[in-house]
Design an enzyme around this catalytic site. Structure first.
Site, PDB file in Angstrom:
ATOM      1  N   TYR A 104      -6.787  11.821  -3.111  1.00 61.48           N
ATOM      2  CA  TYR A 104      -7.349  12.852  -2.252  1.00 61.48           C
ATOM      3  C   TYR A 104      -7.270  14.246  -2.868  1.00 61.48           C
ATOM      4  O   TYR A 104      -8.176  15.045  -2.722  1.00 61.48           O
ATOM      5  CB  TYR A 104      -6.598  12.895  -0.909  1.00 61.48           C
ATOM      6  CG  TYR A 104      -6.798  11.687  -0.044  1.00 61.48           C
ATOM      7  CD1 TYR A 104      -7.788  11.645   0.929  1.00 61.48           C
ATOM      8  CD2 TYR A 104      -5.975  10.566  -0.174  1.00 61.48           C
ATOM      9  CE1 TYR A 104      -7.971  10.537   1.740  1.00 61.48           C
ATOM     10  CE2 TYR A 104      -6.152   9.449   0.623  1.00 61.48           C
ATOM     11  CZ  TYR A 104      -7.144   9.432   1.580  1.00 61.48           C
ATOM     12  OH  TYR A 104      -7.326   8.332   2.378  1.00 61.48           O
ATOM     13  N   GLU A 145      -4.225   8.600  12.605  1.00 62.00           N
ATOM     14  CA  GLU A 145      -3.764   8.939  11.263  1.00 62.00           C
ATOM     15  C   GLU A 145      -2.243   9.130  11.222  1.00 62.00           C
ATOM     16  O   GLU A 145      -1.727  10.248  11.196  1.00 62.00           O
ATOM     17  CB  GLU A 145      -4.464  10.212  10.770  1.00 62.00           C
ATOM     18  CG  GLU A 145      -5.960  10.075  10.557  1.00 62.00           C
ATOM     19  CD  GLU A 145      -6.318   9.197   9.370  1.00 62.00           C
ATOM     20  OE1 GLU A 145      -5.435   8.951   8.522  1.00 62.00           O
ATOM     21  OE2 GLU A 145      -7.469   8.753   9.297  1.00 62.00           O
ATOM     22  N   PHE A 199     -11.046  11.909   9.613  1.00 62.68           N
ATOM     23  CA  PHE A 199     -11.536  11.602   8.267  1.00 62.68           C
ATOM     24  C   PHE A 199     -12.880  10.869   8.302  1.00 62.68           C
ATOM     25  O   PHE A 199     -13.480  10.642   7.267  1.00 62.68           O
ATOM     26  CB  PHE A 199     -10.539  10.685   7.544  1.00 62.68           C
ATOM     27  CG  PHE A 199      -9.368  11.372   6.914  1.00 62.68           C
ATOM     28  CD1 PHE A 199      -9.389  11.732   5.571  1.00 62.68           C
ATOM     29  CD2 PHE A 199      -8.223  11.643   7.645  1.00 62.68           C
ATOM     30  CE1 PHE A 199      -8.298  12.334   4.970  1.00 62.68           C
ATOM     31  CE2 PHE A 199      -7.127  12.250   7.063  1.00 62.68           C
ATOM     32  CZ  PHE A 199      -7.167  12.603   5.720  1.00 62.68           C
ATOM     33  N   TRP A 212     -12.497   6.947   2.783  1.00 64.81           N
ATOM     34  CA  TRP A 212     -11.618   6.954   3.953  1.00 64.81           C
ATOM     35  C   TRP A 212     -12.121   8.069   4.857  1.00 64.81           C
ATOM     36  O   TRP A 212     -12.020   9.221   4.537  1.00 64.81           O
ATOM     37  CB  TRP A 212     -10.153   7.213   3.556  1.00 64.81           C
ATOM     38  CG  TRP A 212      -9.267   7.056   4.748  1.00 64.81           C
ATOM     39  CD1 TRP A 212      -8.846   8.029   5.611  1.00 64.81           C
ATOM     40  CD2 TRP A 212      -8.720   5.824   5.235  1.00 64.81           C
ATOM     41  NE1 TRP A 212      -8.065   7.493   6.603  1.00 64.81           N
ATOM     42  CE2 TRP A 212      -7.980   6.136   6.396  1.00 64.81           C
ATOM     43  CE3 TRP A 212      -8.790   4.491   4.815  1.00 64.81           C
ATOM     44  CZ2 TRP A 212      -7.311   5.158   7.139  1.00 64.81           C
ATOM     45  CZ3 TRP A 212      -8.133   3.538   5.546  1.00 64.81           C
ATOM     46  CH2 TRP A 212      -7.398   3.868   6.691  1.00 64.81           C
ATOM     47  N   ASN A 260       0.837  -1.195   0.000  1.00 63.99           N
ATOM     48  CA  ASN A 260       0.000   0.000   0.000  1.00 63.99           C
ATOM     49  C   ASN A 260       0.876   1.251   0.000  1.00 63.99           C
ATOM     50  O   ASN A 260       1.775   1.393   0.822  1.00 63.99           O
ATOM     51  CB  ASN A 260      -0.892   0.005   1.246  1.00 63.99           C
ATOM     52  CG  ASN A 260      -1.743   1.259   1.347  1.00 63.99           C
ATOM     53  OD1 ASN A 260      -2.600   1.505   0.508  1.00 63.99           O
ATOM     54  ND2 ASN A 260      -1.501   2.068   2.369  1.00 63.99           N
ATOM     55  N   GLU A 304      -9.149   4.611  -1.492  1.00 67.12           N
ATOM     56  CA  GLU A 304      -9.251   5.657  -0.472  1.00 67.12           C
ATOM     57  C   GLU A 304      -9.623   6.973  -1.138  1.00 67.12           C
ATOM     58  O   GLU A 304      -9.073   7.334  -2.175  1.00 67.12           O
ATOM     59  CB  GLU A 304      -7.930   5.861   0.280  1.00 67.12           C
ATOM     60  CG  GLU A 304      -7.557   4.753   1.231  1.00 67.12           C
ATOM     61  CD  GLU A 304      -6.284   5.078   2.016  1.00 67.12           C
ATOM     62  OE1 GLU A 304      -5.979   6.289   2.204  1.00 67.12           O
ATOM     63  OE2 GLU A 304      -5.585   4.143   2.432  1.00 67.12           O
TER      64      GLU A 304
END
Length: 361
Positions: free
Chosen positions: A174, A302, A311, A295, A30, A246
């Site tokens: 994101y 975090e 989040f 997410w 990841n 995510e």
């Protein structure tokens, strides 16, 4: 290093053997680029290795160790995938892939220099890991700027990766950045270095932000970045199946007496509305996206930000662990419910049309 790859493969096989009857989608690694940057370039994450001017560590080499670490991650994934495909996938019927931190890079300047900088940003932040697994070698831009420092694959290794070693790409997206050229313009030491692709990543151009700031440093709300990054991956990797693994909006923590501000999280709702609409456009344009994950389900720890960022769709009182749905949780539940209704209606319509065709025939 060979021993480390074997250890990883052994660990992966234990997982395949123990959980493969229930797990159908496997991710070996990841966000490798984030880990490499912070662990082997800047020395912020364990094992905390780096060299000047990238960081102040007791040992390490920021010029070469990130290249070696990524190379070994790629080969570790290769070994694990070889085992899965040979011994477990035929019986278990699952899929194996990787997850990348996929930032969308926009040219800082609308000229050839700016467009080249954006291409280098993609090569040194995304294609560095994906290109070898899907196309069989590192990006040409990396070979050009890193030369002999970039590891090479042996003939045996090339034979292992030539057919592509991912069934799907996990996309953690994101935000977006401007990519500013550092070959023809002065930048700080990190950005004026080959391992960065000679690119400065910034959220501001001519005093204007690329999107609204969030509570997380260097994170901006840029909904159309989702459509663009999915489109980039679709083209570069021959529309390999993708999952958005995510996507989320960070808010800063507040004192308990202001908790209602976090529960009424309208900005998170607007964030997901915008990004999901952008994703829908990418799918409509032919991108093979199989799933989407927010997410996160609830506020959690975090990384180096600890509990300072939230989040979650559910508020968590970290003292009592009580969980309270936020406005975004209720909105998302309704969104999924409506999606399900529309899907079922479409299935019934298609089925009805098919039956009519069968009767006519």
């Amino acid at each position: 290093m060979l021993l480390l790859r074997d250890d990883f493969a052994y660990f992966a096989e234990v997982c395949f053997k123990s959980f493969g009857d229930r797990v159908k989608y496997w991710v070996t690694i990841n966000e490798p680029m984030l880990f490499i940057k912070f662990a082997y370039s800047m020395g912020i994450y364990p094992p905390g290795r780096c060299s000047a001017p990238f960081g102040n560590c007791s040992s390490g080499n920021s010029d070469t160790e990130p290249l070696i670490a990524i190379h070994n991650m790629i080969l570790s994934h290769t070994k694990a995938t070889e085992i899965y495909r040979k011994y477990y996938q035929p019986k278990q019927g699952g899929y194996i892939g990787v997850v990348v931190n996929a930032i969308m890079f926009e040219p800082y300047s609308n000229d050839e220099i700016g467009r080249d900088a954006a291409k280098r940003a993609f090569a040194f932040n995304l294609a560095w890991f994906l290109d070898p697994l899907i196309h069989g070698d590192y990006p040409a831009e990396m070979r050009h700027y890193l030369g002999g420092n970039l590891p090479s694959f042996s003939t045996e290794e090339l034979n292992m990766i030539k057919d592509g070693l991912v069934d799907f790409i996990g996309v953690n997206h994101y935000s977006s950045f401007f990519a500013k050229d550092c070959i023809h313009s002065p930048c700080n030491p990190w950005e004026s270095h080959p391992i960065s692709g000679y690119v400065n990543l910034t959220g501001e151009r001519d005093g204007i932000l690329i999107g609204e700031k969030t509570a997380m440093p260097l994170s901006y709300v840029v909904p159309n970045g989702m459509e663009k990054i999915i489109g980039y991956l679709k083209v570069r990797y021959n529309n390999k199946p993708m999952f958005v693994t995510e996507n989320g909006y960070p808010e800063g923590d507040v004192p308990i007496e202001r908790v209602n501000e976090l529960l009424h999280d309208t900005k998170r709702v607007e964030y997901h509305k915008g990004y999901l609409a952008s994703l829908a456009r990418a799918i409509k344009d032919g991108a093979d996206v199989r799933g989407y994950f927010v997410w996160a389900l609830m506020d959690n720890f975090e990384w180096t930000s600890g509990y300072s960022l939230r989040f979650g769709l559910h508020y968590v009182d970290f003292q009592t662990l009580k969980r309270t749905p936020k406005l975004s949780a209720k909105w998302y539940r309704n969104f999924l419910t409506n999606c399900t209704k529309i899907y079922r209606q479409n299935v019934r319509t298609v089925s009805s049309e098919n039956n009519k065709q069968m009767i006519i025939m």
